[in-house]
Design an enzyme around this catalytic site. Sequence first.
Site, mmCIF file in Angstrom:
data_model
loop_
_atom_site.group_PDB
_atom_site.id
_atom_site.type_symbol
_atom_site.label_atom_id
_atom_site.label_comp_id
_atom_site.label_asym_id
_atom_site.label_seq_id
_atom_site.Cartn_x
_atom_site.Cartn_y
_atom_site.Cartn_z
ATOM 1 N N LYS A 201 -3.664 -9.524 -33.913
ATOM 2 C CA LYS A 201 -3.053 -9.431 -32.591
ATOM 3 C C LYS A 201 -1.688 -10.105 -32.642
ATOM 4 C CE LYS A 201 -3.562 -10.676 -27.769
ATOM 5 N NZ LYS A 201 -4.486 -11.111 -26.703
ATOM 6 N N LYS A 255 -3.527 -4.783 -32.578
ATOM 7 C CA LYS A 255 -2.933 -4.749 -31.247
ATOM 8 C C LYS A 255 -1.550 -5.348 -31.258
ATOM 9 C CE LYS A 255 -3.702 -6.894 -26.795
ATOM 10 N NZ LYS A 255 -4.461 -7.888 -26.077
HETATM 11 N N1 PBG Z 1 -6.142 -12.610 -24.156
HETATM 12 C C1 PBG Z 1 -5.240 -11.926 -23.439
HETATM 13 C C2 PBG Z 1 -5.076 -10.466 -23.615
HETATM 14 N N2 PBG Z 1 -6.076 -9.586 -23.831
HETATM 15 C C3 PBG Z 1 -5.482 -8.312 -23.830
HETATM 16 C C4 PBG Z 1 -4.114 -8.476 -23.647
HETATM 17 C C5 PBG Z 1 -3.043 -7.424 -23.537
HETATM 18 C C6 PBG Z 1 -3.474 -6.050 -23.246
HETATM 19 C C7 PBG Z 1 -2.402 -5.176 -22.731
HETATM 20 O O1 PBG Z 1 -1.203 -5.508 -22.701
HETATM 21 O O2 PBG Z 1 -2.756 -4.066 -22.314
HETATM 22 C C8 PBG Z 1 -3.855 -9.820 -23.524
HETATM 23 C C9 PBG Z 1 -2.498 -10.344 -23.229
HETATM 24 C C10 PBG Z 1 -1.971 -11.489 -23.970
HETATM 25 O O3 PBG Z 1 -2.375 -11.770 -25.090
HETATM 26 O O4 PBG Z 1 -1.103 -12.130 -23.402
#
Ligand code: PBG
Length: 331
Positions: A201, A255
């Site tokens: 991520k 992601k």
């Molecule tokens: N744990 C937070 C989380 N879980 C999914 C997303 C993002 C998903 C999206 O942008 O559609 C995020 C945002 C972040 O890490 O700030």
Amino acid sequence: MTANYPALRLRRTRATAWSRAMHRENFLSPADLIWPLFVTDGSGVEEPIGSLPGVSRWSLDGIAARAKEAVSLGIPCLALFPNTQPGRRSEDGREALNPDNLMCRAIKTIRDTVGDGLGVLTDVALDPYTSHGQDGLIDAKGYVLNDATVEVLVGQSLNQAAAGADIIAPSDMMDGRIGVIRAALEEAGHHNMQIMAYAAKYASAFYGPFRDAVGSGGLLKGNKMTYQMDPANGEEALREVALDLAEGADSVMVKPGLPYLDIARRVKERFEVPVFAYQVSGEYAMIEAAVTVGSGDRDALVLETLTAFKRAGCSGVLTYHAAHAARLLNA
Ligand SMILES: NCc1[nH]cc(CCC(=O)O)c1CC(=O)O
Ligand SMILES: [Mg+2]
């Protein structure tokens, strides 16, 4: 000598629709889609999200309706994200441990509505519950603490499991959390609980609309670069994935999605495990913005981008276009 023009013409197989169909290598189906939904309090509530046009937060009755819709469309799984009221957010995010929190009530609502007919994937991270918008506990300088956070994530995972979640999806990027969560789930008797690790991520600029949707955007000071990955790195993603698999993840996630298709492909080739991608909020918003100004056709953009994930080797994709795409695919 290999055949060359004019003996070889790759256009031959593309000349007709039946031939293109016959030579198609990858197929998208509704079963490839995981539909992220935002949950809010109240009843009869639908709150449109300004930065995510076409996506709303739903109260539990709306979540139940979406669950039925998913089943009828052939979408196998929902991903839930709560918009926690400001009064229930705290420095330590303890609302994540409340067995009656919005997330747990949404899980039960879906279970009561569609039984085992639909998978429920739940996000494990503290950002929807903290008053500072970070995914974990912070020290006086705002640094997100690893081991102390992992302890809370274990409690959050057990809380979601007890409520009836099917797939625990840690999105926090703390080191070592998959192993500790897996051990706790086994000990609590949740032997069939799946873990889909947000393994690779990235600290991405594409998460903005999501943070609006869960209400953490305005609260967040700074960024998440001390735990989410540097977008410049690829080798490191493979190390992250190796660790999460060794610690007990059943599947891994990359992601964001489209800008990181190379990572999805490398992970698939290296590990030969189920890989999922998250086409995140900013990617969705980018497509919708293009459609709004007349730069592209929504249906074509949606199907092309989602099929690209299949071509890259993904088992499936989390996308806010899930219902729309399923409707197109079922037509
Ligand atoms: N744990 C937070 C989380 N879980 C999914 C997303 C993002 C998903 C999206 O942008 O559609 C995020 C945002 C972040 O890490 O700030
Ligand atoms: Mg990791």
